[in-house]
Design an enzyme around this catalytic site. Structure first.
Site, PDB file in Angstrom:
ATOM      1  N   ASN A  13     -27.815  -2.975  -1.666  1.00 51.28           N
ATOM      2  CA  ASN A  13     -29.188  -3.810  -1.063  1.00 51.28           C
ATOM      3  C   ASN A  13     -29.077  -4.659  -0.103  1.00 51.28           C
ATOM      4  O   ASN A  13     -28.178  -5.725  -0.362  1.00 51.28           O
ATOM      5  CB  ASN A  13     -29.553  -4.351  -2.335  1.00 51.28           C
ATOM      6  CG  ASN A  13     -30.913  -5.126  -2.178  1.00 51.28           C
ATOM      7  OD1 ASN A  13     -31.474  -5.032  -1.087  1.00 51.28           O
ATOM      8  ND2 ASN A  13     -31.499  -5.946  -3.383  1.00 51.28           N
ATOM      9  N   LYS A  15     -30.798  -6.444   1.220  1.00 53.08           N
ATOM     10  CA  LYS A  15     -31.712  -7.496   1.371  1.00 53.08           C
ATOM     11  C   LYS A  15     -32.503  -8.000   2.514  1.00 53.08           C
ATOM     12  O   LYS A  15     -32.429  -6.895   3.629  1.00 53.08           O
ATOM     13  CB  LYS A  15     -31.235  -8.880   0.659  1.00 53.08           C
ATOM     14  CG  LYS A  15     -30.569  -8.531  -0.777  1.00 53.08           C
ATOM     15  CD  LYS A  15     -30.153  -9.644  -1.536  1.00 53.08           C
ATOM     16  CE  LYS A  15     -29.601  -8.984  -2.706  1.00 53.08           C
ATOM     17  NZ  LYS A  15     -29.448 -10.267  -3.724  1.00 53.08           N
ATOM     18  N   HIS A  99     -37.207  -6.210  -8.111  1.00 47.02           N
ATOM     19  CA  HIS A  99     -35.888  -7.168  -7.847  1.00 47.02           C
ATOM     20  C   HIS A  99     -36.066  -8.628  -8.281  1.00 47.02           C
ATOM     21  O   HIS A  99     -37.260  -9.023  -8.001  1.00 47.02           O
ATOM     22  CB  HIS A  99     -35.428  -7.033  -6.511  1.00 47.02           C
ATOM     23  CG  HIS A  99     -33.810  -7.413  -6.337  1.00 47.02           C
ATOM     24  ND1 HIS A  99     -33.930  -8.801  -6.364  1.00 47.02           N
ATOM     25  CD2 HIS A  99     -32.580  -7.329  -6.221  1.00 47.02           C
ATOM     26  CE1 HIS A  99     -32.388  -9.157  -5.970  1.00 47.02           C
ATOM     27  NE2 HIS A  99     -31.881  -8.186  -6.135  1.00 47.02           N
ATOM     28  N   GLU A 101     -35.532 -11.408  -6.920  1.00 45.91           N
ATOM     29  CA  GLU A 101     -36.037 -11.982  -5.845  1.00 45.91           C
ATOM     30  C   GLU A 101     -37.511 -11.928  -5.504  1.00 45.91           C
ATOM     31  O   GLU A 101     -38.078 -12.772  -5.124  1.00 45.91           O
ATOM     32  CB  GLU A 101     -35.198 -11.726  -4.622  1.00 45.91           C
ATOM     33  CG  GLU A 101     -33.775 -12.464  -4.694  1.00 45.91           C
ATOM     34  CD  GLU A 101     -32.577 -11.532  -4.357  1.00 45.91           C
ATOM     35  OE1 GLU A 101     -32.692 -10.854  -3.160  1.00 45.91           O
ATOM     36  OE2 GLU A 101     -31.199 -12.032  -4.566  1.00 45.91           O
ATOM     37  N   GLU A 169     -29.479  -6.783 -13.678  1.00 48.09           N
ATOM     38  CA  GLU A 169     -29.129  -7.587 -12.727  1.00 48.09           C
ATOM     39  C   GLU A 169     -29.248  -9.002 -13.335  1.00 48.09           C
ATOM     40  O   GLU A 169     -30.542  -9.420 -13.233  1.00 48.09           O
ATOM     41  CB  GLU A 169     -29.895  -7.514 -11.481  1.00 48.09           C
ATOM     42  CG  GLU A 169     -29.505  -6.355 -10.625  1.00 48.09           C
ATOM     43  CD  GLU A 169     -29.461  -6.151  -9.189  1.00 48.09           C
ATOM     44  OE1 GLU A 169     -28.539  -5.849  -8.596  1.00 48.09           O
ATOM     45  OE2 GLU A 169     -30.545  -7.010  -8.622  1.00 48.09           O
TER      46      GLU A 169
END
Ligand code: 13P
Length: 252
Positions: A13, A15, A99, A101, A169
Site C-alpha cells: 500500500n 498510500k 483502512h 487512515e 492492521e
C-alpha cells in the site's frame, strides 16, 4: 474434507506516495521476481493516478495492481472520489477498503466500508477489508472485541473467499515500527478466522487474513509464520523494491 490453506497474498500500500519518478520501483520489482518460484500472490496498490502506469511497467509479470479506496457508487457527483468501476477500468484487480487512515481521516464507518466492499465486488474487484484496534483499545483488553465488531459491520453480503481478503492492521502498529508479538498476532488472526466461520460458514476457512503494521524484511518471516496469517499488507516497506522483495522472500 481437508480444507485447503488459502494462497498467501503480499500487498503493498503506497498510500499518498508516488509520482511517475517512482515507476522505477515496480519495474525493478517485476524484474527481480521474473522466473522466481513464488508461494504467494503479489499486489501493488499505488495512488489511483499511477495504477495504469504501474501495471504497464510490470507488464508480463504476475504482479497485480490494486486501488487504495473506492466510493460505493459507480459514478456521480462525488468530487475527488474514485469508483470501483474506474479502478477496474484502470487495470486494478483489487481495492483496499476501510483502512484505518480512511476511518480516521475521513470518518468512515463500518457501514460505509461494507458498502465500498460491495461496490468492489460488483465491479469484479477483490475487496481487502481493513480492521484493527487503537492503542487504547488494545491496552484496555478490547482488541478481539474490536476485531469482531469491525469485521461483522464491514463484511458485505455476498462476500466469498475469492472476492474478499481481511487485513488485520492494529492502528498503533502502522508506521510506528511497533508490532504485536507473534502470539498476539496469532490470537487475533485465529479469532478472526473463527468469526469468519460464523459469518460465512465453510467459505470462511478460505478467506485470506493479512497482517499489516510495520512489516519489514527483518520481521516478515516470523509474522507470516503465525497461525492464520495468510500474507501481509505493507506500507512504508513497499515503496522500495528491495525492501518489498525482502518481505516477499518469506514466501520464496
Ligand atoms: P506500515 O507498513 O508503514 O506500518 O503501514 C501499514 C499499513 O498501513 C498498510 O496498509
Amino acid at each position: 474434507m481437508v480444507k485447503s490453506v488459502p494462497r498467501p497474498l503480499v500487498a503493498g500500500n503506497w498510500k499518498m506516495n508516488g509520482t511517475t519518478a517512482m515507476l522505477k520501483e515496480p519495474r525493478l520489482l517485476a524484474g527481480m521476481l521474473r522466473g522466481v518460484k513464488l508461494k504467494c500472490e503479489v499486489l501493488v496498490c499505488p495512488p489511483a493516478t499511477l495504477a495504469r502506469r504501474v501495471k504497464a511497467v510490470m507488464k508480463g509479470s504476475r504482479i497485480k495492481v490494486g486501488g487504495q479506496d473506492c466510493h460505493w457508487n459507480v459514478s456521480g457527483a462525488h468530487t475527488g472520489d474514485v469508483s470501483a468501476e474506474m479502478l477496474k477500468d484502470a487495470g486494478c484487480t483489487a481495492v483496499i477498503v476501510g483502512h484505518s487512515e480512511r476511518r480516521t481521516n475521513h470518518a468512515e464507518t463500518d457501514d460505509m466500508v461494507a458498502k465500498k466492499a460491495k461496490a468492489a465486488h460488483a465491479a469484479g474487484l477483490i475487496a481487502i477489508i481493513c480492521i484493527g484496534e487503537t492503542l487504547d483499545q488494545r491496552k484496555s483488553g478490547k482488541a478481539l472485541e474490536v476485531a469482531s465488531t469491525q469485521l461483522k459491520g464491514s463484511l458485505p453480503e455476498g462476500a466469498t473467499a475469492a472476492n474478499t481478503v481481511i487485513a488485520y492492521e492494529p492502528v498503533w502498529a502502522i508506521g510506528t515500527g511497533l508490532t504485536p508479538t507473534v502470539a498476539e498476532v496469532a490470537e487475533v488472526h485465529t479469532h478472526i478466522r473463527n468469526d469468519l466461520a460464523k459469518l460465512m460458514g465453510d467459505a470462511g476457512a478460505g478467506v485470506r487474513i493479512l497482517y499489516g503494521g510495520s512489516v519489514k524484511p527483518s520481521n516478515a518471516s516470523e509474522l507470516m509464520a503465525a497461525a492464520n496469517v495468510n500474507g501481509a499488507l505493507v506500507g512504508g516497506a513497499s515503496l522500495k523494491a528491495p525492501d518489498f522483495i525482502g518481505i516477499i522472500k518469506a514466501y520464496m
